[in-house]
Design an enzyme around this catalytic site. Sequence first.
Site, PDB file in Angstrom:
ATOM      1  N   ASP A  12       0.454  -0.910   0.229  1.00 47.45           N
ATOM      2  CA  ASP A  12      -0.161  -0.162  -0.229  1.00 47.45           C
ATOM      3  C   ASP A  12       1.046   1.515  -0.065  1.00 47.45           C
ATOM      4  O   ASP A  12       1.024   1.586   0.518  1.00 47.45           O
ATOM      5  CB  ASP A  12      -0.246  -0.112   1.535  1.00 47.45           C
ATOM      6  CG  ASP A  12      -2.073   1.251   1.625  1.00 47.45           C
ATOM      7  OD1 ASP A  12      -2.299   1.831   0.407  1.00 47.45           O
ATOM      8  OD2 ASP A  12      -3.109   1.307   2.319  1.00 47.45           O
ATOM      9  N   ASP A 110      -3.202   2.622  -6.198  1.00 50.35           N
ATOM     10  CA  ASP A 110      -1.481   2.318  -5.311  1.00 50.35           C
ATOM     11  C   ASP A 110      -1.961   0.705  -4.629  1.00 50.35           C
ATOM     12  O   ASP A 110      -0.722   1.163  -3.142  1.00 50.35           O
ATOM     13  CB  ASP A 110      -1.982   3.560  -4.163  1.00 50.35           C
ATOM     14  CG  ASP A 110      -2.426   3.840  -2.964  1.00 50.35           C
ATOM     15  OD1 ASP A 110      -4.199   3.477  -3.572  1.00 50.35           O
ATOM     16  OD2 ASP A 110      -2.513   4.405  -2.374  1.00 50.35           O
ATOM     17  N   GLU A 111      -2.751   0.261  -4.357  1.00 57.96           N
ATOM     18  CA  GLU A 111      -2.401  -0.859  -3.482  1.00 57.96           C
ATOM     19  C   GLU A 111      -2.160  -2.623  -4.791  1.00 57.96           C
ATOM     20  O   GLU A 111      -3.020  -2.170  -5.768  1.00 57.96           O
ATOM     21  CB  GLU A 111      -3.660  -1.230  -2.889  1.00 57.96           C
ATOM     22  CG  GLU A 111      -3.497  -0.308  -1.740  1.00 57.96           C
ATOM     23  CD  GLU A 111      -5.132  -0.437  -0.920  1.00 57.96           C
ATOM     24  OE1 GLU A 111      -5.656  -1.514  -0.656  1.00 57.96           O
ATOM     25  OE2 GLU A 111      -5.432   0.638  -0.562  1.00 57.96           O
TER      26      GLU A 111
END
Length: 357
Positions: A12, A110-111
């Site tokens: 993350d 974004d993970e």
Amino acid sequence: MNEKKRFIFHLDMDHFYTAVEERENPTIKGKPVVVGSNPKAGKGRGVVSTSNYEARASGIRSGMPISQAWRLCPDAVYLPPNFPLYIQVSREIMAIARKYADKFEQWGIDEVFLDVTNRVKDWADAEVLARQIKQEIKAKERLTASIGVGPNKLIAKVASDFQKPDGLTVVREEDAEKFLAPLAVRKLLWVGRKTEAKLKALGINTIGDLARYDPTVLSSMFGVMGLQMHLSARGLDRSEVEERVGVKSVSHETTFEEDTADSDAILQALDSLCVEVQKETAEQKLLFKTVSIKIRYQGFETHTKAKTLPRLTNRVEDLKKTARELLLPYLDVDMKIRLIGVRVSSLVSCEKQKTLF
DNA sequence: TCTGGGGTCCTAGGACCC
DNA sequence: TCTGGGGTCCTAGGACCC
């Protein structure tokens, strides 16, 4: 059934949008930074997308109305989102992460979940690998990531959130239940605001409370999700890390600067949304069959209406005409309109379509 | 406090078919 | 005249994710 022991990572990125903005413009580093809607001196509409840790110190959070953020910290640096840039950086990060795993599942911009079972032999090994990924991202992108390591996706996800920013948390299978027990139920994947409130009404506050609760009651209240939640609370999750292939819908929506009853303006906005949606499906070589519109009145009352066409299409005229038909009845209502949206689904790729005939 | 924009998945009911 | 059971597709709404 002998279930193979797995090693799963959840990576993350830390306050991703604001971190990218700080990287691009070091003069804002150290100041509170908020990426989101235009605050318009406290009169703005919309929400905070991401805030950096300096802004969070004032109480600013993702999803918070931008007007509220302004009241908490008027001196913050407020920036509009630069999605093309974030998408570019995201691609680079995902390319780095992908090299380290056999199975890869991107989760938002974004993970990412990584299954590294075949790349490590034990937990210590897994920790070394996670550190390596973080280092490569830091070296190549000048950004920090937090990684959670666990025996399944659920635990990895909770673990990545445990220490932030720049964190690394390893939760061994045998420690999972103990690790989860004291945490708030809200930390579990799929337990959002509504479910949290319902659980609270049952006296369930922590994940440990949930693990001890009678699953048959949970099942009768929440259906399949109830059993899923109970398993999650005990640290159990068999779901695979699976690459997502192909989108299921494409949509655009817009909130008006002010609630409006101006039909011409609304229909014009609807046409523009149709053009954008059609452009995007065309770029991805997709045909669509179902068209949906969304309308939100003043006061947030929201409706959707959908129509499935007799055949696949990618014509903007079909989209505009259908969207207009669906929307018109909602314009007769004596309420101002806050938002409209257009979505297409039942998608089939043009290439695949060719092979069908 | 007053709520963006992009998605996914689930549920429940109804239509329709065999 | 009363009325099965299974399956698929569609629609509307809602919860959740980032």
